[in-house]
Motif scaffolding. Sequence first.
Motif, short mmCIF file in Angstrom:
data_model
loop_
_atom_site.label_atom_id
_atom_site.label_comp_id
_atom_site.label_asym_id
_atom_site.label_seq_id
_atom_site.Cartn_x
_atom_site.Cartn_y
_atom_site.Cartn_z
N VAL A 31 -25.64 2.57 -21.68
CA VAL A 31 -24.36 2.08 -22.22
C VAL A 31 -23.20 3.02 -21.89
O VAL A 31 -22.04 2.59 -21.81
N SER A 32 -23.51 4.29 -21.62
CA SER A 32 -22.44 5.24 -21.27
C SER A 32 -22.11 5.19 -19.78
O SER A 32 -21.23 5.91 -19.32
N GLY A 33 -22.83 4.36 -19.02
CA GLY A 33 -22.58 4.28 -17.58
C GLY A 33 -23.40 5.28 -16.78
O GLY A 33 -23.29 5.34 -15.56
N ARG A 34 -24.24 6.03 -17.46
CA ARG A 34 -25.08 7.02 -16.77
C ARG A 34 -26.21 6.31 -16.01
O ARG A 34 -26.94 5.52 -16.62
N PRO A 35 -26.38 6.56 -14.70
CA PRO A 35 -27.51 5.95 -13.99
C PRO A 35 -28.83 6.48 -14.54
O PRO A 35 -29.00 7.70 -14.71
N VAL A 36 -29.75 5.58 -14.83
CA VAL A 36 -30.99 5.93 -15.50
C VAL A 36 -32.20 5.60 -14.62
O VAL A 36 -33.20 6.30 -14.65
N GLU A 37 -32.10 4.56 -13.84
CA GLU A 37 -33.22 4.07 -13.03
C GLU A 37 -32.72 3.59 -11.68
O GLU A 37 -31.66 2.97 -11.60
N VAL A 38 -33.46 3.90 -10.63
CA VAL A 38 -33.31 3.16 -9.38
C VAL A 38 -34.64 2.50 -9.09
O VAL A 38 -35.70 3.07 -9.36
N ALA A 39 -34.57 1.28 -8.55
CA ALA A 39 -35.80 0.51 -8.36
C ALA A 39 -35.77 -0.22 -7.03
O ALA A 39 -34.70 -0.48 -6.48
N ASP A 40 -36.96 -0.50 -6.54
CA ASP A 40 -37.15 -1.31 -5.34
C ASP A 40 -38.25 -2.30 -5.69
O ASP A 40 -39.42 -1.93 -5.78
N ASP A 41 -37.87 -3.54 -5.96
CA ASP A 41 -38.83 -4.59 -6.34
C ASP A 41 -38.99 -5.54 -5.16
O ASP A 41 -38.00 -6.00 -4.60
N ARG A 42 -40.24 -5.84 -4.81
CA ARG A 42 -40.50 -6.73 -3.67
C ARG A 42 -41.31 -7.93 -4.13
O ARG A 42 -42.39 -7.79 -4.68
N PHE A 43 -40.78 -9.11 -3.86
CA PHE A 43 -41.34 -10.36 -4.38
C PHE A 43 -41.92 -11.22 -3.27
O PHE A 43 -41.35 -11.30 -2.19
N ARG A 44 -43.00 -11.92 -3.58
CA ARG A 44 -43.50 -12.95 -2.67
C ARG A 44 -42.58 -14.15 -2.77
O ARG A 44 -42.45 -14.75 -3.85
N PRO A 45 -41.95 -14.56 -1.66
CA PRO A 45 -40.93 -15.62 -1.77
C PRO A 45 -41.52 -16.98 -2.17
O PRO A 45 -40.79 -17.80 -2.71
N GLU A 46 -42.79 -17.21 -1.93
CA GLU A 46 -43.35 -18.50 -2.35
C GLU A 46 -43.61 -18.51 -3.86
O GLU A 46 -43.95 -19.56 -4.43
N GLN A 47 -43.41 -17.34 -4.52
CA GLN A 47 -43.68 -17.24 -5.96
C GLN A 47 -42.42 -16.97 -6.78
O GLN A 47 -42.49 -16.96 -8.02
N PHE A 48 -41.31 -16.67 -6.11
CA PHE A 48 -40.15 -16.17 -6.86
C PHE A 48 -38.89 -16.29 -6.02
O PHE A 48 -38.92 -16.09 -4.81
N SER A 49 -37.77 -16.58 -6.68
CA SER A 49 -36.47 -16.53 -6.01
C SER A 49 -35.42 -16.11 -7.04
O SER A 49 -35.68 -16.08 -8.24
N PHE A 50 -34.25 -15.75 -6.53
CA PHE A 50 -33.12 -15.47 -7.41
C PHE A 50 -32.17 -16.65 -7.38
O PHE A 50 -32.02 -17.32 -6.34
N ARG A 51 -31.51 -16.87 -8.51
CA ARG A 51 -30.53 -17.95 -8.58
C ARG A 51 -29.21 -17.37 -9.05
O ARG A 51 -29.17 -16.56 -9.98
N VAL A 52 -28.14 -17.79 -8.40
CA VAL A 52 -26.80 -17.37 -8.80
C VAL A 52 -25.91 -18.61 -8.82
O VAL A 52 -25.91 -19.39 -7.87
N ASP A 53 -25.18 -18.78 -9.89
CA ASP A 53 -24.15 -19.82 -9.97
C ASP A 53 -22.81 -19.11 -9.91
O ASP A 53 -22.57 -18.16 -10.66
N ASN A 54 -21.94 -19.56 -9.02
CA ASN A 54 -20.62 -18.95 -9.01
C ASN A 54 -19.55 -19.98 -8.66
O ASN A 54 -19.85 -21.14 -8.40
N ALA A 55 -18.32 -19.53 -8.72
CA ALA A 55 -17.18 -20.43 -8.50
C ALA A 55 -16.14 -19.69 -7.69
O ALA A 55 -16.11 -18.44 -7.66
N ALA A 56 -15.31 -20.43 -7.02
CA ALA A 56 -14.23 -19.81 -6.24
C ALA A 56 -13.34 -19.01 -7.17
O ALA A 56 -13.07 -19.41 -8.30
N GLY A 57 -12.91 -17.82 -6.70
CA GLY A 57 -12.18 -16.89 -7.56
C GLY A 57 -10.73 -17.29 -7.73
O GLY A 57 -10.24 -18.22 -7.14
#
Lengths: 240, 240
Positions: free
Chosen positions: A214-240
């Motif tokens: 909450v103070s903005g201090r970096p706490v974790e760095v991560a590298d997550d690798r997913f099987r694409p046939e099992q997982f995807s990311f979804r983003v909804d956005n709009a023109a700015g």
Amino acid sequence: MVETATSPVSQRVRVALLDRIVRGEWAAGTPLPSEASLCREFGTSRGTVRRALAGLRADGVVVGGRGRPPVVGKVVPAQSLDTLRSFTEWARGEGRVPGQRTLVLERRSADSATAGLLGLDEGATVVALVRVRTLEEVPVMLERSTFIPEVGRHLFGFDTDTGSVFAELARQGVALTSARHTIDAVGANRLDSEALRVPMGAPLLRERRRSSDVSGRPVEVADDRFRPEQFSFRVDNAAG
Amino acid sequence: MVETATSPVSQRVRVALLDRIVRGEWAAGTPLPSEASLCREFGTSRGTVRRALAGLRADGVVVGGRGRPPVVGKVVPAQSLDTLRSFTEWARGEGRVPGQRTLVLERRSADSATAGLLGLDEGATVVALVRVRTLEEVPVMLERSTFIPEVGRHLFGFDTDTGSVFAELARQGVALTSARHTIDAVGANRLDSEALRVPMGAPLLRERRRSSDVSGRPVEVADDRFRPEQFSFRVDNAAG
């Protein structure tokens, strides 16, 4: 979600059908029951059933043109990036059964890039965690997380095979409240290949993340690798 | 951005250095000039230069621990998904030079999945566009877009080798104002391989998109495939 006219009742039918598809009760390619039989099952009008099916079709969960009998499409679970959520929390929200198996939990010296991202000196001690993440026992993701020592030390008193590290850290008073995600693709290396049961070089969806408290201090760095046939990311956005 | 104390002056130095790195003037592995020499060049104090370098280090653009001379890290351009922007608009905002080469522009019959996503009957006529997108002439992405006919027809009066389709459609009165993106990875098929100059099966970052106009009507479905060494997506989020 789709922008067709919906009603609470058609929404209820849609969610019930989606549930069967996501749980695999109706596999990809399965023809859907007739509209008449769905009307009987849900005790609704044909218009309601049609609205529910139109919604599923617009989301690509049901395929088949209007003249043809609808069949179940291929459904890959998608995690929204609108808010920061742990894998565990996301999976449960989808009605899935998340799991994990720890491969590595250790203190080690930070390499230059990791140290820079965490605001530490090169060679500083960090806590590294590597786990296979599963949905219904199927390997879906290999996570490699590195924590600053003040935070990572909490993991040695926690059984990392039992659940969410984010939730455990929150219990310890370290809530991860914001993150920057960098998303790309990478070929599976030897460890990825073994852990995720894919051939060497198979395309994986990669999410690199720096999480802060909450103070903005970096706490974790991560590298997550997913099987694409099992997982995807979804983003909804709009023109700015 | 990083959460260190910054000043307008250190921010200016940071942007100037980042610019040289992103444009390739300073390649990955290049040692940065000494702090003293940067102070002379920018006419600033050592504290200002250090704050600028700390910011670049925290973003992973500069690597090397505090005791060692900083060197340029590997920089892959990242597109933010906070707002919906065209590839052209994004690239120009980054100071890059976008380009495109059209492989296909044609009317065709929609397959079942595309028709469903666009709210059309199976077999309905749609307009398909396939283009290689470049940055400084280097192939970065293969885009496959399919438009509803009322919108796609505008493309036949436009030279799709010259610039942004989104901008052209906006000129024709069809602004794409919202989109849902599904992001995963895929191995290059034959066309991907030829267009992007990567081996068959090489991991590509895939973005599938359904874009809608201001009324919520689906107008475009797209499948964009990126070379991960040339492009990534970035998302900033916070706990809900």
